[in-house]
Design a protein around this motif. Sequence first.
Motif, PDB file in Angstrom:
ATOM      1  N   THR A 336     -50.976  50.528  83.965  1.00 48.55           N
ATOM      2  CA  THR A 336     -51.930  51.339  84.780  1.00 48.55           C
ATOM      3  C   THR A 336     -52.388  52.177  84.139  1.00 48.55           C
ATOM      4  N   GLU A 337     -53.445  53.155  84.391  1.00 50.23           N
ATOM      5  CA  GLU A 337     -53.008  54.561  83.984  1.00 50.23           C
ATOM      6  C   GLU A 337     -51.850  55.345  84.171  1.00 50.23           C
ATOM      7  N   ASN A 338     -51.676  54.889  85.074  1.00 45.03           N
ATOM      8  CA  ASN A 338     -50.080  56.370  85.307  1.00 45.03           C
ATOM      9  C   ASN A 338     -48.729  55.740  83.651  1.00 45.03           C
ATOM     10  N   THR A 339     -48.875  53.867  84.027  1.00 45.24           N
ATOM     11  CA  THR A 339     -48.482  54.212  82.610  1.00 45.24           C
ATOM     12  C   THR A 339     -48.810  54.523  81.052  1.00 45.24           C
ATOM     13  N   TYR A 340     -49.739  54.362  81.604  1.00 48.19           N
ATOM     14  CA  TYR A 340     -50.454  55.576  79.142  1.00 48.19           C
ATOM     15  C   TYR A 340     -50.387  56.586  79.754  1.00 48.19           C
ATOM     16  N   TYR A 341     -50.342  57.386  80.502  1.00 49.04           N
ATOM     17  CA  TYR A 341     -49.469  58.769  80.733  1.00 49.04           C
ATOM     18  C   TYR A 341     -48.610  58.682  80.241  1.00 49.04           C
ATOM     19  N   GLY A 342     -47.324  57.804  80.739  1.00 46.13           N
ATOM     20  CA  GLY A 342     -46.145  58.327  80.400  1.00 46.13           C
ATOM     21  C   GLY A 342     -45.658  57.588  79.617  1.00 46.13           C
TER      22      GLY A 342
END
Length: 444
Positions: A336-342
């Motif tokens: 997810t986008e949130n995982t890539y950001y993290g």
Amino acid sequence: MERLPYAQRMRNRCIAITVLVTIIIAIVHCSTKDDPVPPAEPAEPQVATAVDTLAQAIAPSDTNQNPNGLVALKGIEDEDFESSGNTANGNVASATNATAESTDSVRDTLHIKAQKDPLLADKIDILLRRYHPDLGVILVVDTKTNEIIAWGERRDGQVQNKPDYIGRTTFPAASLAKLVTIAAAMESNRYSLNTPIPMIGRHHTLYLNQLRVPEKYNGPTMELSEAFARSANPPMAIVGKNVGGKRLNAAAAKLGYNKNFPGNAPNASRYTAPDTGYGLAEVACGFTTSTTLTPLLAAAQVRAILTKKPLEIPWARDMAPFAPQKPLALNLGKFTENTYYGLRESMLRSVTQGTARKHMSTKNMARKNFEALRLGGKTGSLDGNDPAGRYDWFMGFAEAKNDPNKSIVVIVMQMHKEMRSQPATQVAATVINYWAHQNLDLKK
């Protein structure tokens, strides 16, 4: 009081050494002046020569006068040499040997000229000859095109002209496996980057009592991203146990583990998280040799995080059969986008506050380059068996703040036996600094 410039401190030390040696010679001369044995030749010229050699070895380099760009020594403080187990005499000998090796008329440069960026490849070759790790692999990939632009490899006592080891799978992933744990934690939607995790005991150990969290725990905690950045084993192991082996294995699959690639370029890296127990904790924090990683897959993982795309193996036209000859897209799925950001933010924090902070700094990079770049990465170290020794990793990236299209992925993997060479993070910083000199249009 403001600290003196590095060059002036080095000159002062040389002067102090000269004075000290002169005093010792005078004392010895006075104590033996009545000796009937004819005096030996004066020792001062030899002392002066030794001091001059030391001064030349530790003096900062002038990149304008050095076409090979040996800027690695410019920002290296004394504590860096001490932490690497080197003495002043050892540095002089190392510098002398490296100079002789790098200027050897029979040095094979054909593999350097064939690379995408021969100037950067030549710099990598010089670094491997200068620091001479027992095993060393350096890999640089263009983030936008995923093309390998430069590489270098040293083993069996000499620099190699073929990248045999960039796809070898016997190297322990060590703390680089913590990327999988961060990804699984973010995908589970049970953790954010600032979720507090119990921190019991020391960072670099992993005992059963460090995994037993009391029901009403009120001890010290560490944010998830901080635990990753500082490579703290206990909190990452606790996170891994909480998300479970199934989620860890799923995240590992999206990062290319356990995948048989076409032509075995690279060979399959291994990651297997058990369902429960201490073994699950070991895998989650990388505290096991059963999890292995190839330098080529490590580069692919970093690039996938930066581009937020499914994993693709870096390629090069002239590196068959060690790497694909054209872009190799893999249907491994996306986070997810949130995982890539993290993942990205955790790698950035490793440089600003974590284990990469000391060497990924102006100590090893020109200040203008350091300030113009956005730097992220992950360090790792663990003893391995094939070949046997201490493995030292850095996986990371550098991108221009004013132009994200100017970006590279850098992988440094070293193995040391009795003598340790320069840290992998320091080598990576030197490579990034040289790339920045070539590619960033910065005002002086």
